[in-house]
Scaffold this active site. Sequence first.
Site, short mmCIF file in Angstrom:
data_model
loop_
_atom_site.label_atom_id
_atom_site.label_comp_id
_atom_site.label_asym_id
_atom_site.label_seq_id
_atom_site.Cartn_x
_atom_site.Cartn_y
_atom_site.Cartn_z
N ILE A 487 0.87 -1.25 -0.16
CA ILE A 487 0.02 0.02 0.07
C ILE A 487 0.87 1.36 -0.10
CG2 ILE A 487 -1.63 1.35 1.31
CD1 ILE A 487 -2.86 -1.15 2.24
N GLY A 488 1.91 1.07 0.65
CA GLY A 488 2.79 2.43 0.85
C GLY A 488 4.18 2.30 0.88
N GLY A 489 4.99 1.16 0.36
CA GLY A 489 6.12 0.95 0.41
C GLY A 489 6.67 -0.44 0.96
N SER A 490 5.82 -1.18 1.37
CA SER A 490 6.22 -2.35 2.03
C SER A 490 7.19 -3.25 1.31
CB SER A 490 5.14 -3.12 2.64
OG SER A 490 4.24 -3.53 1.70
N SER A 528 -1.14 -1.93 11.11
CA SER A 528 0.13 -1.53 11.38
C SER A 528 0.96 -2.69 11.59
CB SER A 528 0.27 -0.53 12.31
OG SER A 528 -0.57 0.50 12.26
N ARG A 529 0.74 -3.88 10.81
CA ARG A 529 1.54 -5.06 11.12
C ARG A 529 2.39 -5.53 10.14
NH1 ARG A 529 -0.03 -9.30 8.08
NH2 ARG A 529 0.78 -10.67 9.84
N GLY A 715 5.00 -0.56 14.51
CA GLY A 715 4.08 -0.32 13.46
C GLY A 715 3.76 1.20 13.51
N GLY A 717 1.42 2.91 10.78
CA GLY A 717 0.51 3.26 9.88
C GLY A 717 -0.77 4.01 10.37
N GLU A 718 -1.03 3.45 11.54
CA GLU A 718 -2.32 3.95 12.34
C GLU A 718 -2.48 5.11 13.11
OE1 GLU A 718 -5.34 0.31 12.28
OE2 GLU A 718 -3.42 -0.21 12.49
#
Lengths: 757, 291, 162
Positions: A487-490, A528-529, A715, A717-718
Site C-alpha cells: 500500500i505504501g512502500g512495504s 500496522s502489522r 507499526g 500506519g495507524e
Amino acid sequence: MNAPTGKLAEGAQDYRVVGTRPVRPDGVDKVTGKAIYGGDFVAPGMIHGAILRSPHAHARIRSIDVSAALALPGVKAVVTGADMPEDKALKQRDPTGGLLSFARHSLAVDRAMFDGHAVAAVAATTPEIAQAALALIRVDYEVLEPVLTIEAALAAGAPVLHPEHKTSGVAPEETVPNVLAVLTHAKGDAAAGFAEADAVYEGSFSTAPIHQGYIEPHACVAQWNADGQGQIWASSQGHFMIRDQVGGILGIPLANLRVTPLEIGGGFGGKTRVYIEPVAMLLARKAGRPVRLAMTRAEVFRASGPAPGSVSKIRMGATRDGRITAVELDIALTSGAYAHDENGPALASATLPYNLANLDFTARAVFVNMTMTYAYRAPAAPQAVFAVESAIDELARQLGLDPLDMRIRNVARPGELNFHGLPMGQVGYLEALEAAKAHPHWSAPLPERQARGVAMGAWGNYGGPSTAEVSVADDGSVLVAEGNPDIGGSRAAMAMMAAETLGIDYGQVRVVVADTSAIGFSMNTAGSRTTFATGKAVIQACEAIIADLRHRAALIWGVEDAEVDWRDGAAWCGSGDNAGRSLAIKAIAKRANFSGGPIAATGAVNAQGWLPGVGVHICDVAVDQETGITTITRYTAVQDVGTAIHPDYVEGQMQGGAVQGIGWALNEEYVFNAGGAMDNPGFLDYRMPVCSDLPMIDTVMVEKPNPNHPYGVKGVGEAPIVPPLGAVGNAVSRAIGKRVTHLPLSPARVHAAITQA
Amino acid sequence: MPPTTFHAPATLADAVSLLSAAGSRPLSGGTDLIVQMRSGRAAAPAIVDLKRIPEMSGIARSAEGGFVIGAATPCTALKADAALAAAWPGVVEGANLIGSIQVRNRATLAGNLCNASPAADSVPALIAAGARCRVVGPGGEREVAVADIPVAPGRTSLGEGEIVAAILLPPQPTGGADAYLRLTPRTEMDIAIVGAGAWVELAADGTCTAARVALGAVAPTARLVEEAGAALVGTKIDEAALAALSAACQAAAQPIDDKRGSAAYRIAMAGVLARRAVLKAAERAAARKEA
Amino acid sequence: MSRLHVSTTVNGDAQEFLCDAGATLLEALRGPLGLTGSKEGCGSGDCGACTVTLDGEMVCSCLVLAAEAEGRRIGTIEGMAEPDALHPLQQQFLKHGALQCGFCTPGVLVAAKALLDHNPQPTETEARYWLAGNLCRCTGYDKIIRAVLAAAADLRQERSPA
C-alpha cells in the site's frame, strides 16, 4: 557476528540499509502508469458486471423479476440473493456470523437494509448492455421506516433492524433493540476518583460517519472453470482474506480458489473485507466467462465500509497538579445495517498512553440503516480519543496548566500495567511528549489571531501471521516472495530488511507479492502489522538462508558449520587451511547444485511482541470569526516509530494519517436525506482536504526501538490518525474561546458555536 | 439512455439547425453536461459540439471598448487575456473558481450560465458587471441580460434550439471595478455556499456614483440585489453604508437548507460576503482611479 | 446505433479507435487504446486521477467525450518518460517518496508537468493551488509539493546550467 534473532543486539543501531531512503522496487511502474490496479486488469474473454442497488434505506423485497434482463441480448448472467447460500450454511462455516454479514451485505436476500444495498447483479458483453439490463429488473419493495442515526436507533419505539439479534455483552433478557453489542471496562473506583478531583469536566461529543476516501474504487475480475477452480484478480488489503471470505461464503475449498493481488489504490482499512467479490464470482460461475466488476464512486460511498459515527459522553476529573483522577466515558458507535463491532478498540484506545487509576467505560455498537461500517485506520480510536483529548485540554485550561505538561503528568511508562492488565513493554509515550515539547513549533510565538492545539493518541498495533519465502539465484541475487499487498512502500521495507540481514546491497534484492497459490498465508496489510510481522517472516527466512549458506561454505572448506561466520554478505572461514578466506553469496550460489541443491527458505510466523504506536500532534489554526472557516496554518506530527526502516515511508504514513484526521475534523461527513439516502456520495460534497488547504506537515520520528523485533520495528500506519481530531478541536476551541464538541467543524458549525450565547 | 449522435459543426448556422432537433444539447466545456448525462440527470440523445466553430471561441473587443467572449471560450483563457483581466477581474475571478484548473481549461462562462445552478460562480459577477449575452436560435439573434437567463435551478429562459453565442461585457468606466467572492469550506474544488459579485464606480473624491451587487447560492437563481447597490450610491462606502448593504443582502437572500449549508447560515453569510466583495471592488476602483 | 471513428494523436503517435457518442476520452484511453495509466477515481471531474493533456492543456479526461479527441493531441502519463530516462518529475517523485499507493500519481504528474510548462518557478502556494484538482488520500500532499519544487529546480538547471 550472525544476524540478530529476536532480540535487538546491543548497540546495533548503525544499520547499513535500514534507515536509508532507497527508491522503492515498484516505484518506476507507478510513476509511469504501468502498474496494474484493480480496474486495469483484463482477462481474455472478459465480460462486464453491474449491480442493481436499493434506493430505499429499509425495505422488504417482496419479489424480483429478472426475466426481461435475462432476455436482453448480450446478457450472460443475472444473480440475486437467491443464488447466495442460506443462513444455515453460512453460520455453519462461521459461527461468529461474520461470513453471514458479509454475504448479506454483498447481496440482499429478503430485505434491503440501506440505500445502495445490492439486490441483483448482471454480467453482459458490454458495460452499456449491463446497465441497460439493470434497468429491466423489476424489484417489488415494501418500503419500511428507516432508522438513520444512533439517537433514532436507541429511541423508544424505533423500528428494530435485527429483531432476532441478542445484544452481546448483556444477559439475553436485557437485549437492547438495535444494539449489537455492549462492552464495559472498569478499573479502580471512579466515584472516589471524582470525589478527590479539584476540577471536573463533563461534555458530550459526536462525530459523523466518515469514509476512508481511497481514490481507487473497488474492482476485481472473477473467473470460474468447469473443473471447480476459480480465480480472482483484485486490489485489496489482503488477497488471502478475499480467498477465505469468497471461499467461505460460496463454499469453495480454499485451494481451489486462487486470488492474485493487483496493485491497490489506497485502503486504510476499507479494503480489508469483501464487498463485490462474492457477487463477481457468482456472476462468473453462471456466465462461464470472466467477469469484471467494479464500484463507481457513488457506490463506494453508499455501499462499502465507512468508519462509524459516534456519540459520546465523557466526565473527567483531575487534581490541581494535573493528575487525572477519574474518567467516565460512554461511547456509542454506528455498526450500520449489519454487525460490525468496534467497542473493544474504542475502549482500549481511549486512554491508551496514560496510566490512570480509575476508569468507567462503556461502548455500544448500534444498528442503523446505512451501509455496514468497517475499519478505518485505528478503528474507533479517533472517535474515543477526540472526547478524551478534548476533556484533558479543558481541564488543563481550567487548572492553568500547560497542555503538554498535563499529559506528561499522566503518561504511561514501560512496566506499568496496560489496558489488559499486563506490563507495558518499551512504549515511547513519554519520549513522544517530550519531543513535542522540545519542538520549535510548541514554543513558537503564535501569529496574531491564531490559536494552537495539541493532542496525543496511540494505537495498539498488531503482529499475527505472515509467510515469506526467500531464494538465492545462481548469480547471488535474492528474491523475496511475500503475501502482503503493497500500500505504501512495504516491498521496499522487506527488501531493506532482507538486505540488512543478509549483509548485501539493497539493489541485489527483489520483492514480489505472491498470490494465494504461490505462498503461505499472510494476514491483511492492515493493523500496522506488515513491516513488523511480515518483516519478521522475511528476516526468519533470511536467517535460515544464512545458516544454509554457512553450511555450504563449511562443506566447500571442509570445516564445521560452527567455524564459519556470516558478515557483510559473505561466509568467513575461521579455521584450518582456508582460515581468513571468504566466499561471497554469489560464489556460494554459483555452486548451489553441488552443495545441496536450490537455496531457498521459508519464514512463517505468528508474530508476537508488537508494541503500540503513539503520536503527539501540534496544530495551529486561524479561524475567520465572521464565517467560521478554519485554516490550518502550521502542523507538526511527532511519533514514536520504533525504528524507521525507510524514513520517507514512515514520514509518509505520519503525514497521510494527519491529513486524514484533519479532514475528519474539519469538513468530512456523511450527510443523509430524510429518506436515508446519502446526500453527498461524491468528492464534490464529501469534502476531503485538497492540496491548497494545507501547509507542509512537519514530522518528528522519535526512535525508541522495539526489542521484540530484530530491527526494532513498531507499526506506524495507524497511530497518526488518532491525535488530529483532538489537536484540531483543541486549537479551534482556543481560537473561538468555546469548546467545540461536534465534528466536523464545518464553517456553519463553527459559526454557530461562535454566535451562540 | 446514453447519447447516440455526436455532431461537431463548423458554423453557427449549422449548429443552430442541428440544435432545432428535439433532445439536442449544445456542448461547450462539457463539465456539467457530461457529468449529468452519465448520472442520468440529463438526457442528451444528440450532442452538438460548439468548439469547432471559430467565432465561438476567443475574446474580442467591442466598438465601445467592451468585450465579446465567445461561448466556447474556456475560463482559463479569460485569465490569460490581459485586457479583460484588468478591466473585469471580478468576472475573471468568478470564472476561475469553478472546479479545478483541469475543469477551467474546459468550462465556459456560457455553459456555467446556462447550466443555471443557483451557485454558479461566474454568474453573480456577470450580473454585477451588467453583462448581456447574444442569443442565437431558429428565430434569429437577440440580446438578453445575463440576469434574465436563469429562471429556476437547471432551467433557463432560452427557447427551443436557442443557445448563448457570446457573453458581452460593457467597457469598464474610469473609477469602476468589480470583485467576486465566494464562501466555501475548502480553498478550491468546492461549490459556493454563498457567492457575492460587486461592481462599484467611484468619483474622484471617493463617492460611490453607481453600484451593483448580486448574490449567488441564496435563491433559486443568482440575482441582483437592487437595494444593496442603492445603499452604496452617494456614500463613501463607510461603515453605515456597508451595514445597510449587508442588511439588504440578508433581506434579499431566500436560501434553502441543503447539504451545503443551512438557510440561516447562508443568510448571515450573504451579508458578510457582500460587504467583503464590495470592499474589494472599492479598493480596486480606488487603485484604478489613481492609475 | 453505429459507432464513431476517431483519429487522434496520443503521446505523439497517430491512433484510431471506435467509440459510442457518449463515451468519454478516459474510457477510450483505458479501453480500445489500452492505456490504463490514467485512472477513474470518481467519473465526475472531482479528483483529477484521469488528468491528461488536450492540445497541451490539462483536463479531466472523464469530462471530455472521446469523439472530441478527433484531430487533437492527447498527452497521458505513458508519454511522460523518454525511452531511456524518466522525466525529472518522475525521478523526484521516486526520490522524495511522493507516492504511497500510486493511484493518484499519474494524474498528479501530468498536472505537475503542466504547471512547470506554464510556470517554471512556482512558489509552494502556486504549486498547491495548481494541484488542487488532484486529490491524494495517502500522502497529505507534503512530499508531492517538495518533489514538484525539486523537479522545477532540476528543469531550470537543465535549461540554463549555472
